[in-house]
Design an enzyme around this catalytic site. Structure first.
Site, PDB file in Angstrom:
ATOM      1  N   LYS A  74       5.472   9.544   8.197  1.00  9.79           N
ATOM      2  CA  LYS A  74       5.195   8.967   9.638  1.00  9.79           C
ATOM      3  C   LYS A  74       6.353   9.512  10.614  1.00  9.79           C
ATOM      4  CE  LYS A  74       2.758   5.113   7.840  1.00  9.79           C
ATOM      5  NZ  LYS A  74       1.383   5.029   8.266  1.00  9.79           N
TER       6      LYS A  74
ATOM      7  N   TYR B  27       0.959  -1.281  -0.057  1.00  6.74           N
ATOM      8  CA  TYR B  27      -0.032   0.047   0.086  1.00  6.74           C
ATOM      9  C   TYR B  27       0.912   1.200   0.074  1.00  6.74           C
ATOM     10  CZ  TYR B  27      -3.299   3.579   1.641  1.00  6.74           C
ATOM     11  OH  TYR B  27      -4.062   4.622   1.927  1.00  6.74           O
TER      12      TYR B  27
ATOM     13  N   ASP C 188       9.177   2.706  -1.076  1.00  5.26           N
ATOM     14  CA  ASP C 188       8.460   3.404  -0.269  1.00  5.26           C
ATOM     15  C   ASP C 188       8.882   2.970   1.205  1.00  5.26           C
ATOM     16  OD1 ASP C 188       4.753   3.537   0.174  1.00  5.26           O
ATOM     17  OD2 ASP C 188       6.487   4.314   1.195  1.00  5.26           O
TER      18      ASP C 188
HETATM   19  P1  KE4 Z   1      -0.400   8.642   4.161  1.00  7.20           P
HETATM   20  O1  KE4 Z   1      -0.941   9.213   3.041  1.00  7.20           O
HETATM   21  O2  KE4 Z   1      -1.422   7.788   4.939  1.00  7.20           O
HETATM   22  O3  KE4 Z   1       0.220   9.551   5.241  1.00  7.20           O
HETATM   23  O4  KE4 Z   1       0.578   7.343   3.757  1.00  7.20           O
HETATM   24  C1  KE4 Z   1       0.149   6.466   2.913  1.00  7.20           C
HETATM   25  C2  KE4 Z   1       1.116   5.484   3.017  1.00  7.20           C
HETATM   26  C3  KE4 Z   1       2.140   5.430   2.189  1.00  7.20           C
HETATM   27  N1  KE4 Z   1       3.209   4.192   2.092  1.00  7.20           N
HETATM   28  C4  KE4 Z   1       3.104   3.161   3.029  1.00  7.20           C
HETATM   29  C5  KE4 Z   1       4.016   2.094   3.129  1.00  7.20           C
HETATM   30  C6  KE4 Z   1       1.974   3.508   3.929  1.00  7.20           C
HETATM   31  O5  KE4 Z   1       1.910   2.445   4.938  1.00  7.20           O
HETATM   32  C7  KE4 Z   1       1.084   4.448   3.958  1.00  7.20           C
HETATM   33  C8  KE4 Z   1      -0.035   4.625   5.165  1.00  7.20           C
HETATM   34  N2  KE4 Z   1      -0.249   3.593   6.027  1.00  7.20           N
HETATM   35  C9  KE4 Z   1      -1.418   3.394   6.560  1.00  7.20           C
HETATM   36  C10 KE4 Z   1      -1.207   1.920   7.628  1.00  7.20           C
HETATM   37  N3  KE4 Z   1      -0.587   0.941   7.103  1.00  7.20           N
HETATM   38  C11 KE4 Z   1      -1.795   4.653   7.455  1.00  7.20           C
HETATM   39  C12 KE4 Z   1      -3.022   4.415   8.278  1.00  7.20           C
HETATM   40  C13 KE4 Z   1      -4.325   4.865   7.376  1.00  7.20           C
HETATM   41  O6  KE4 Z   1      -4.734   4.438   6.341  1.00  7.20           O
HETATM   42  O7  KE4 Z   1      -5.043   5.158   8.442  1.00  7.20           O
END
Ligand code: KE4
Length: 423
Positions: free
Chosen positions: A267, A144, A239
């Site tokens: 993060k 993801y 990523d």
């Molecule tokens: P954000 O747009 O949520 O800041 O980041 C997206 C993203 C990009 N790449 C990786 C590897 C990620 O894990 C994420 C977002 N992670 C999720 C949980 N695995 C965020 C939690 C959520 O969606 O509320």
């Protein structure tokens, strides 16, 4: 557990926001419970609005590597706020944060600060397309990278060679530009490059897949991706939104000794504030506006408060490498406790642990890829989730998310967690 105030807030929220939440996983949908509304957090603890305290292994999905409300980070942010929250103009703090990132991650020759991981991966892909003049990208099933249209796709059926949208609202024409490979499956990657000669702009991968639980790359897999992208003139994008500054100050690329062309961070890099980064080779990044034709912009990009939190967080991590050893050791102890639980309760549990990331899969399969992760019994996971919650332990409300250990998790926290896991 008294949850009356949470229930009340949830009912109101349901009328205001889809599912009552601002991000789907927070709705506790896959664990069959209503979400707890949080009042505050400190160190390893999170407290809901009904006064229930939990040892927190979600850590806001990764940012909380130092624990909640770290005093030095909070003090720095409080001080910064009185000088103004946003200027829409460059500040020295952006230089400081970008400089720290480049010191810790040498592949980051040039970068752009943005406000979310989604923005970072979307922009990195646009930069790769602008640099190569190609349209297609490769991603991996179960990885993801945020919710930009081109990344919300899934492999088409066997009959189809095209990918199909994995969300309503994503045009099929967008999905067609995204090819889907299988993590840890070299042939699936080779086939896509062979069938799309000179058409692939980039391959984006989580170097440790942490959105299908936690699945480490098999021996040589990342080296293989480095070689095949170089051979085909495709940009390799790591990523590292989760693994960056999590697996070590240099992230997964330092741990596995691979130099990607572009990397995305999120993060931890913002210390819990809205901050993310994309960057890498100067020859690619110099094509980003205003020096090049790849447009990308953001009102709050490099925001002075978010950069303050990120700077302080990275400074602490850089000055205290022992934090990484401690949190990895604690994660290993938790992994062992899950294995003991499996024996004591005669239930199938497979644990993957990389650094301070771990995932207990409710399956007897040795999970090495997405198909393996999907063999997990999500009903059993939901029961486990509820049991831990009742015992004051807050883990991810989904089988396919990672468990995060922070520098604030004490030996007593780990002892208590092990006690509950192995009861
Ligand atoms: P954000 O747009 O949520 O800041 O980041 C997206 C993203 C990009 N790449 C990786 C590897 C990620 O894990 C994420 C977002 N992670 C999720 C949980 N695995 C965020 C939690 C959520 O969606 O509320």
């Amino acid at each position: 557990m008294n949850i009356s105030r949470s229930e009340e807030l949830y009912r109101t929220a349901l009328d205001l926001m889809p599912g009552g939440v601002n991000s789907p996983v927070r709705a506790f949908g896959s664990v069959g419970r209503n979400p707890l509304f949080i009042d505050h957090a400190k160190g390893s603890r999170i407290y809901d609005v009904d006064g229930n305290a939990f040892i927190d292994y979600v850590c806001s999905w990764g940012p909380g590597i130092l624990g909640h409300a770290h005093p030095e980070v909070v003090e720095a942010v409080q001080k910064a706020c009185v000088d103004g929250l946003t200027f829409g103009a460059p500040t020295g703090k952006e230089n400081r944060l970008a400089g720290l990132i480049r010191d810790f991650v040498p592949s980051m020759e040039m970068m752009r600060l943005v406000s979310s991981g989604t923005e970072a991966t979307m922009s990195a892909i646009r930069a790769a397309r602008g640099y190569t003049g190609r349209d297609k990208i490769i991603k991996f099933k179960g990885c993801y990278h945020g919710h930009s249209d081109g990344l919300l796709v899934q492999a088409g059926s066997a009959a189809l060679t095209q990918s199909v949208p994995d969300s309503a609202g994503v045009p099929a024409s967008y999905a067609m530009q995204t090819l889907v490979a299988l993590f840890n499956d070299r042939d699936s990657v080779r086939e896509l490059f062979e069938n799309n000669k000179d058409q692939i702009a980039a391959l984006i991968v989580e170097p440790v897949a942490a959105n299908m639980g936690v699945v480490p790359p098999e021996e040589g897999f990342l080296e293989f991706l480095r070689e095949i992208t170089a051979e085909n003139g495709a940009v390799l994008i790591f990523d590292e939104v989760i693994t960056g500054f999590r697996l070590g100050i240099g992230g997964a690329q330092e741990m596995y000794g691979i130099k990607p062309d572009l990397t995305t961070f999120g993060k931890i890099v913002g210390g819990g504030m809205p901050m993310a980064v994309y960057g890498g080779k100067k020859e690619i990044m110099k094509n980003v506006a205003p020096t090049g034709k790849v447009y990308q912009a953001g009102t709050l990009s490099g925001n002075p408060i978010a950069t303050t939190a990120g700077i302080k967080t990275l400074e602490i991590l850089g000055d205290h490498p022992e934090i990484y050893l401690r949190i990895e050791q604690k994660a290993k102890e938790l992994a062992e406790a899950f294995r003991l639980r499996s024996v004591k309760r005669q239930i199938p549990l497979h644990v993957n642990q990389v650094g301070s990331l771990l995932c207990a899969y409710f399956t007897d399969v040795d999970v090495k890829d997405y198909a393996g992760a999907l063999t997990s019994d999500t009903k059993a996971y939901a029961e486990y989730f509820g049991e831990l919650l009742e015992h004051g332990i807050y883990v991810a409300p989904s089988q396919f998310e990672a468990m995060f250990v922070s520098g604030a998790h004490s030996d007593e926290d780990i002892r208590r967690t092990i006690e509950v896991l192995t009861a």
